[in-house]
Design an enzyme around this catalytic site. Structure first.
Site, mmCIF file in Angstrom:
data_model
loop_
_atom_site.group_PDB
_atom_site.id
_atom_site.type_symbol
_atom_site.label_atom_id
_atom_site.label_comp_id
_atom_site.label_asym_id
_atom_site.label_seq_id
_atom_site.Cartn_x
_atom_site.Cartn_y
_atom_site.Cartn_z
ATOM 1 C CG HIS A 158 -1.742 8.614 1.824
ATOM 2 N ND1 HIS A 158 -1.452 8.769 0.494
ATOM 3 C CD2 HIS A 158 -1.341 9.774 2.437
ATOM 4 C CE1 HIS A 158 -0.917 9.974 0.298
ATOM 5 N NE2 HIS A 158 -0.841 10.600 1.458
ATOM 6 C CD GLU A 198 -0.286 14.053 0.736
ATOM 7 O OE1 GLU A 198 0.071 13.313 1.674
ATOM 8 O OE2 GLU A 198 -0.136 13.755 -0.468
ATOM 9 C CG ASN A 215 -2.471 0.607 -1.062
ATOM 10 O OD1 ASN A 215 -3.347 1.275 -0.521
ATOM 11 N ND2 ASN A 215 -1.666 1.099 -1.979
ATOM 12 N NE ARG A 240 0.651 0.882 0.681
ATOM 13 C CZ ARG A 240 0.969 1.969 -0.008
ATOM 14 N NH1 ARG A 240 2.146 2.043 -0.625
ATOM 15 N NH2 ARG A 240 0.133 2.993 -0.074
ATOM 16 C CE1 TYR A 284 -4.434 9.011 -2.654
ATOM 17 C CE2 TYR A 284 -6.711 9.095 -1.933
ATOM 18 C CZ TYR A 284 -5.436 8.564 -1.834
ATOM 19 O OH TYR A 284 -5.172 7.570 -0.909
ATOM 20 C CE LYS A 339 -4.429 4.300 0.858
ATOM 21 N NZ LYS A 339 -4.127 3.924 -0.546
HETATM 22 P P1 IDP Z 1 1.153 5.413 -2.944
HETATM 23 O O1 IDP Z 1 -0.088 5.290 -2.091
HETATM 24 O O2 IDP Z 1 2.091 4.262 -2.722
HETATM 25 O O3 IDP Z 1 1.823 6.770 -2.816
HETATM 26 P P2 IDP Z 1 0.158 6.343 -5.518
HETATM 27 O O4 IDP Z 1 0.816 6.069 -6.829
HETATM 28 O O5 IDP Z 1 0.284 7.737 -4.972
HETATM 29 O O6 IDP Z 1 0.688 5.267 -4.470
HETATM 30 O O7 IDP Z 1 -1.379 5.966 -5.675
HETATM 31 C C1 IDP Z 1 -2.325 6.377 -4.710
HETATM 32 C C2 IDP Z 1 -3.225 5.224 -4.390
HETATM 33 O O8 IDP Z 1 -4.011 4.919 -5.537
HETATM 34 C C3 IDP Z 1 -2.518 3.908 -4.048
HETATM 35 O O9 IDP Z 1 -2.137 3.830 -2.705
HETATM 36 C C4 IDP Z 1 -3.598 2.893 -4.383
HETATM 37 O O10 IDP Z 1 -4.566 2.828 -3.345
HETATM 38 C C5 IDP Z 1 -4.272 3.531 -5.595
HETATM 39 N N1 IDP Z 1 -3.711 3.010 -6.840
HETATM 40 C C6 IDP Z 1 -2.534 3.334 -7.414
HETATM 41 N N2 IDP Z 1 -2.340 2.664 -8.554
HETATM 42 C C7 IDP Z 1 -3.442 1.893 -8.710
HETATM 43 C C8 IDP Z 1 -3.859 0.943 -9.711
HETATM 44 O O11 IDP Z 1 -3.160 0.674 -10.698
HETATM 45 N N3 IDP Z 1 -5.071 0.354 -9.510
HETATM 46 C C9 IDP Z 1 -5.863 0.624 -8.448
HETATM 47 N N4 IDP Z 1 -5.513 1.487 -7.489
HETATM 48 C C10 IDP Z 1 -4.317 2.118 -7.609
HETATM 49 MG MG MG Z 2 1.131 8.660 -3.337
#
Ligand code: IDP
Ligand code: MG
Length: 150
Positions: A115, A126, A112, A102, A49, A9
């Protein structure tokens, strides 16, 4: 052999962490199958997304992901999807275990760093967003012969 999509990212590039993150993937034994420095546009962000478009954090996430360059990486390996997810750590860096990307480099859920596709089906979907079939390379490494299929 499974393939999965990784995105480094914008925060990973801004902080100069790409090399260290890629080193961890290589250290794990994953094989690079494709790699691209690029800018994500809003159409790609919505597609990538799509499961999150109605979530409260989507706008901030999409704005961040399109704000600066990212690196898209395809890796290949046994159970690559789960192996990458383990190497990444939990979504919220505050909850991610030490030793994960992370958990070692992050502190904010919205920054974070990385991805990784969350299932083989998601990986296939994807990978097709970021790579043309001919951009994914198959090649032999001597160490591939050491992998025991189970
Ligand atoms: P992942 O990246 O661990 O698969 P996902 O639930 O798919 O997590 O969420 C996609 C991305 O959205 C996360 O990596 C993070 O950057 C962002 N994200 C997820 N939940 C939150 C939140 O509660 N606040 C802000 N950003 C979030
Ligand atoms: Mg995800």
């Amino acid at each position: 052999m499974e393939r999965t999509l990784i995105l480094l990212k914008p925060d990973a590039l801004q902080r100069g962490l790409c090399g260290r993150i890629i080193a961890r993937l290589e250290d794990r034994g994953l094989k690079l199958a494709g790699m691209k420095l690029m800018r994500m546009d809003m159409a790609v962000a919505r597609k990538h997304y799509e499961a999150h478009v109605n979530r409260s954090f989507f706008v901030g996430l999409a704005e961040f992901m399109t704000s600066r360059p990212i690196v898209a990486i395809a890796v290949e390996g046994k159970n690559a999807v789960d192996v990458v997810r383990g190497t990444m750590g939990a979504t919220d860096p505050q909850k991610a275990a030490p030793g994960t990307v992370r958990g070692d480099f992050g502190i904010d859920i919205a920054r974070n760093l990385i991805h990784g596709s969350d299932s083989p089906e998601a990986a296939e979907r994807e990978l097709a967003i970021f790579f043309k079939p001919e951009e994914l390379l198959s090649y032999e490494r001597e160490t591939d012969r050491w992998i025991i299929e189970s």
